[in-house]
Motif scaffolding. Structure first.
Motif, mmCIF file in Angstrom:
data_model
loop_
_atom_site.group_PDB
_atom_site.id
_atom_site.type_symbol
_atom_site.label_atom_id
_atom_site.label_comp_id
_atom_site.label_asym_id
_atom_site.label_seq_id
_atom_site.Cartn_x
_atom_site.Cartn_y
_atom_site.Cartn_z
ATOM 1 N N GLU A 128 0.042 9.670 15.647
ATOM 2 C CA GLU A 128 0.029 11.037 15.122
ATOM 3 C C GLU A 128 -1.089 11.860 15.760
ATOM 4 O O GLU A 128 -0.909 13.040 16.084
ATOM 5 C CB GLU A 128 -0.125 11.004 13.603
ATOM 6 C CG GLU A 128 -0.078 12.362 12.928
ATOM 7 C CD GLU A 128 1.303 13.014 12.958
ATOM 8 O OE1 GLU A 128 1.380 14.233 12.664
ATOM 9 O OE2 GLU A 128 2.295 12.323 13.264
ATOM 10 N N ASP A 244 -5.041 5.813 8.612
ATOM 11 C CA ASP A 244 -5.238 7.169 8.081
ATOM 12 C C ASP A 244 -5.692 8.120 9.182
ATOM 13 O O ASP A 244 -6.458 7.730 10.080
ATOM 14 C CB ASP A 244 -6.294 7.169 6.974
ATOM 15 C CG ASP A 244 -5.812 6.493 5.700
ATOM 16 O OD1 ASP A 244 -4.590 6.457 5.475
ATOM 17 O OD2 ASP A 244 -6.658 5.986 4.937
ATOM 18 N N THR A 246 -7.328 12.137 9.574
ATOM 19 C CA THR A 246 -7.905 13.289 8.897
ATOM 20 C C THR A 246 -8.274 14.356 9.925
ATOM 21 O O THR A 246 -8.793 14.042 10.997
ATOM 22 C CB THR A 246 -9.167 12.884 8.113
ATOM 23 O OG1 THR A 246 -8.829 11.835 7.191
ATOM 24 C CG2 THR A 246 -9.734 14.063 7.339
ATOM 25 N N ARG A 273 -6.204 15.352 5.052
ATOM 26 C CA ARG A 273 -5.775 13.998 5.383
ATOM 27 C C ARG A 273 -4.257 13.963 5.331
ATOM 28 O O ARG A 273 -3.650 14.325 4.321
ATOM 29 C CB ARG A 273 -6.345 12.960 4.424
ATOM 30 C CG ARG A 273 -6.195 11.539 4.970
ATOM 31 C CD ARG A 273 -6.772 10.504 4.043
ATOM 32 N NE ARG A 273 -5.835 10.176 2.970
ATOM 33 C CZ ARG A 273 -6.038 9.213 2.077
ATOM 34 N NH1 ARG A 273 -7.157 8.524 2.111
ATOM 35 N NH2 ARG A 273 -5.168 8.959 1.153
ATOM 36 N N TYR A 274 -3.641 13.540 6.428
ATOM 37 C CA TYR A 274 -2.187 13.602 6.550
ATOM 38 C C TYR A 274 -1.514 12.395 5.900
ATOM 39 O O TYR A 274 -2.032 11.270 5.948
ATOM 40 C CB TYR A 274 -1.789 13.677 8.026
ATOM 41 C CG TYR A 274 -2.337 14.901 8.724
ATOM 42 C CD1 TYR A 274 -1.866 16.173 8.404
ATOM 43 C CD2 TYR A 274 -3.335 14.791 9.677
ATOM 44 C CE1 TYR A 274 -2.389 17.297 9.030
ATOM 45 C CE2 TYR A 274 -3.856 15.911 10.304
ATOM 46 C CZ TYR A 274 -3.379 17.162 9.976
ATOM 47 O OH TYR A 274 -3.896 18.272 10.581
ATOM 48 N N ALA A 275 -0.377 12.644 5.303
ATOM 49 C CA ALA A 275 0.460 11.576 4.771
ATOM 50 C C ALA A 275 1.336 11.059 5.916
ATOM 51 O O ALA A 275 2.127 11.812 6.489
ATOM 52 C CB ALA A 275 1.330 12.096 3.628
ATOM 53 N N LEU A 276 1.176 9.800 6.263
ATOM 54 C CA LEU A 276 1.880 9.223 7.406
ATOM 55 C C LEU A 276 2.789 8.087 6.963
ATOM 56 O O LEU A 276 2.499 7.372 6.009
ATOM 57 C CB LEU A 276 0.881 8.669 8.435
ATOM 58 C CG LEU A 276 -0.188 9.630 8.961
ATOM 59 C CD1 LEU A 276 -1.105 8.881 9.921
ATOM 60 C CD2 LEU A 276 0.454 10.819 9.652
ATOM 61 N N THR A 277 3.882 7.914 7.682
ATOM 62 C CA THR A 277 4.702 6.720 7.521
ATOM 63 C C THR A 277 3.978 5.575 8.211
ATOM 64 O O THR A 277 3.713 5.637 9.414
ATOM 65 C CB THR A 277 6.095 6.913 8.142
ATOM 66 O OG1 THR A 277 6.740 8.020 7.505
ATOM 67 C CG2 THR A 277 6.945 5.660 7.980
ATOM 68 N N LYS A 278 3.641 4.546 7.459
ATOM 69 C CA LYS A 278 2.779 3.485 7.989
ATOM 70 C C LYS A 278 3.584 2.208 8.227
ATOM 71 O O LYS A 278 3.693 1.353 7.351
ATOM 72 C CB LYS A 278 1.609 3.233 7.046
ATOM 73 C CG LYS A 278 0.688 4.433 6.916
ATOM 74 C CD LYS A 278 -0.483 4.164 6.000
ATOM 75 C CE LYS A 278 -1.381 5.393 5.889
ATOM 76 N NZ LYS A 278 -2.538 5.151 5.013
#
Length: 328
Positions: A128, A244, A246, A273-278
């Motif tokens: 990302e 994570d 940020t 802070r970005y919400a990511l598919t982990k």
């Protein structure tokens, strides 16, 4: 679709995770495991654990994952190339540049996919981060800083912290910067009583002018996996241990405290802070290797790229030994 017949060589601390992911990767059929030390972690199940790379090749494989200690990479890789087997070798590509050159040439001459397991490129935070940098979120990039610290891992015996850990940061920083190293200056220490270095500080510059700093050690009682990229619009901070990302944005409010305003180039702005598919990075890495073999994508780390990282790593060790800066 016909599945690729895959073998894993080395099913120890890292190889066991490759076994799990190879079993779960669509388009892969895990047909062979080999490790002269046997199945220490009990990952083989009903599969026979073969004694060597020759017996794994004889099982009739299309692709291989090599997760043996670095000193054995060349022997295994050259045998796999001669047998016409697409191969992903765990990082670093080889124990030294000359060995890496022989490996890369063998796969290029055979027209095979040769990949190197720099799994950090598949970390959701770094994927990302790189996408946002390419889209211009930070504007001009000024500096990349990496920190990779942890206690000593007992599994490592054949290389020091530079070839085992710093090689990750060397590769990912160049990948994020979109450039190659121009120069590097480094210092190392030996604090644990081992023959190999266990602490590193390094600084350098990429050909595109971006500054780079690496802090790496095996002497910290905590785990730190951080990459910071600073640019004209702010900074992106990736915690790759947690996946994570940020964004610290430069502020657009004027600083009204004259004593501070006189010294600060930017002010503090919003923090997001970005919400990511982990997804597990190793699973993504296996898919990249598969897609390269099938000719549908080229997101894998090539052996030439792995060789470039190895040259920088050796430059870091040369600089630490001589006390001089090294240019590439």
């Amino acid at each position: 679709m016909t599945k690729l017949r895959v073998g894993v060589l080395g099913i120890g601390s890292m190889g066991r995770h490759h076994v799990r992911n190879a079993k779960n990767t669509e388009g892969f059929e895990l047909v062979a495991l080999a490790d002269p030390a046997g199945d220490r972690f009990g990952v083989a199940g009903d599969m026979e654990v073969l004694p060597d790379v020759e017996s794994m090749i004889a099982a009739g494989i299309d692709a291989a994952i090599v997760a043996v200690p670095t000193v054995y990479h060349e022997d295994a890789a050259l045998k796999l190339a001669a047998a016409g087997v697409h191969t992903m070798v765990e990082k670093p590509l080889a124990a030294d540049v000359a060995s890496g050159e022989r490996i890369a040439k063998a796969f290029a001459d055979a027209g095979l996919v040769g990949a190197v397991g720099y799994v950090e490129r598949c970390n959701p935070a770094l994927l990302e981060m790189r996408k946002r940098i390419q889209e211009g979120q930070l504007g001009q990039i000024f500096q990349i800083v990496t920190r990779r610290q942890s206690p000593f891992p007992a599994r490592i015996s054949d290389v020091g912290v530079v070839k085992d850990l710093a090689t990750h940061d060397v590769d990912l920083a160049a990948w994020v910067a979109g450039s190659e190293y121009e120069s590097v200056y480094a210092q190392t220490t030996y604090r644990s009583g081992r023959e190999h270095e266990d602490m590193l500080v390094a600084s350098g510059r990429f050909r595109n002018g971006v500054l780079v700093n690496h802090l790496v050690n095996w002497m910290s009682p905590f785990k730190d996996r951080t990459t910071i990229v600073t640019g004209e619009h702010g900074a992106l901070v990736a915690d790759t241990a947690m996946g994570d990302l940020t964004f610290h944005e430069n502020g657009d409010m004027p600083v009204q405290w004259d004593q501070i305003a006189a010294f600060r180039g930017v002010s503090e702005g919003q923090v997001v802070r970005y919400a990511l598919t982990k997804r597990e990075p190793l699973a993504v890495e296996h898919e990249h290797f598969r897609d390269a073999i099938l000719g549908v994508a080229s997101e894998h780390v090539t052996m030439e790229q792995g060789l470039t990282a190895l040259r920088v790593v050796e430059g870091i060790l040369d600089s630490a030994r001589t006390g001089d800066s090294v240019r590439f």
